[in-house]
Design an enzyme around this catalytic site. Structure first.
Site: not given
Length: 255
Positions: A160, A164
């Site tokens: 994650y 991002k």
């Protein structure tokens, strides 16, 4: 500042709940023709019902942002129906139910799944929308990243944080590629907001002491809301942000 999106066509992904729902409803309230997309049919219908109740109806479409054909079909549908594509908000993403685990326990499939929805999805949607925006010589692409993309993820999920950060890199690169056509590409990086079932579970997992510590680490000493994120998105999509591109705006209460 009077921000309006009358006669503009806006596509919002991940609009079944949380940030995406709030963003889609905000654009509809400001006069846009909104296509609200998600893979969750029931959640999309709830978004549609809220818009209808507010007197600002929008169109909902089931779409998997990792499916290139589905993405192209939706973007082309919006362009045919309205004659244009003005704003794309790449909000679909998240952790897909994963939790923080040691790196040696992460499978390639786990890693790729999070990259697919957070990075590939933003790429595919931008790829489909860009030709329509180029034809208009105007457009706005807003990617929803995370504070995890600028630092570390509170979830501890390696993919994650990495995805991002990659999305922020895509934002900057596309800003330079598409700028000559009057297309801006920017990124909103939210801090922790209790906006959907996943963040609610995360909040509960911290316990009272962890919650207090999280809030105390915020300059404004309070959590934000999905509406705070929507405000930033609407600004980037507005005429007032016409000379702003390739930027990352942290909406996190101050860190």
């Amino acid at each position: 500042m009077n921000i309006t999106f009358e006669e503009q066509t806006v596509i919002v992904t991940g609009a079944g709940h949380g940030f995406g729902r709030t963003i889609a409803l905000a654009f509809a309230a400001d006069g846009a023709q909104v296509y609200a997309c998600d893979v969750q049919d029931v959640a999309l219908q709830e978004t549609a019902a809220l818009a209808e109740a507010a007197g600002t109806p929008l169109r909902v479409r089931r779409m998997d942002v990792t499916d290139p054909a589905a993405v192209q079909t939706l973007v082309d549908e919006a362009a045919r129906a309205t004659g244009r594509v003005d704003v794309l908000v790449n909000n679909a993403g998240g952790v897909l139910g994963q939790v923080g685990r040691p790196i040696e326990e992460i499978t390639p499939a786990d890693w790729r799944a999070i990259f697919a929805v957070n990075v590939d999805g933003a790429f595919l949607c931008a790829q489909a929308a860009a030709p329509h925006m180029k034809r208009q010589r105007r457009g706005r692409i807003i990617n929803i990243s995370s504070g995890a993309g600028l630092g570390i993820s509170l979830t501890g999920i390696q993919a994650y944080a990495s995805a991002k950060a990659a999305q922020i890199g895509l934002t900057r690169q596309l800003a330079h590629e598409l700028g000559e056509w009057g297309i801006t590409v920017n990124n909103v990086a939210p801090g922790f907001v209790r906006s959907n079932p996943t963040t609610e579970r995360q909040w509960e997992s911290y316990g009272e002491e962890g919650q207090r510590r999280l809030v105390n680490n915020i300059a404004l000493k309070r959590l934000g809301s999905a509406q705070d994120i929507a405000h930033a998105v609407l600004f980037f999509a507005s005429e007032q942000a016409g000379w702003i591109t390739g930027q990352v705006l942290s909406v996190d209460g101050g860190k």
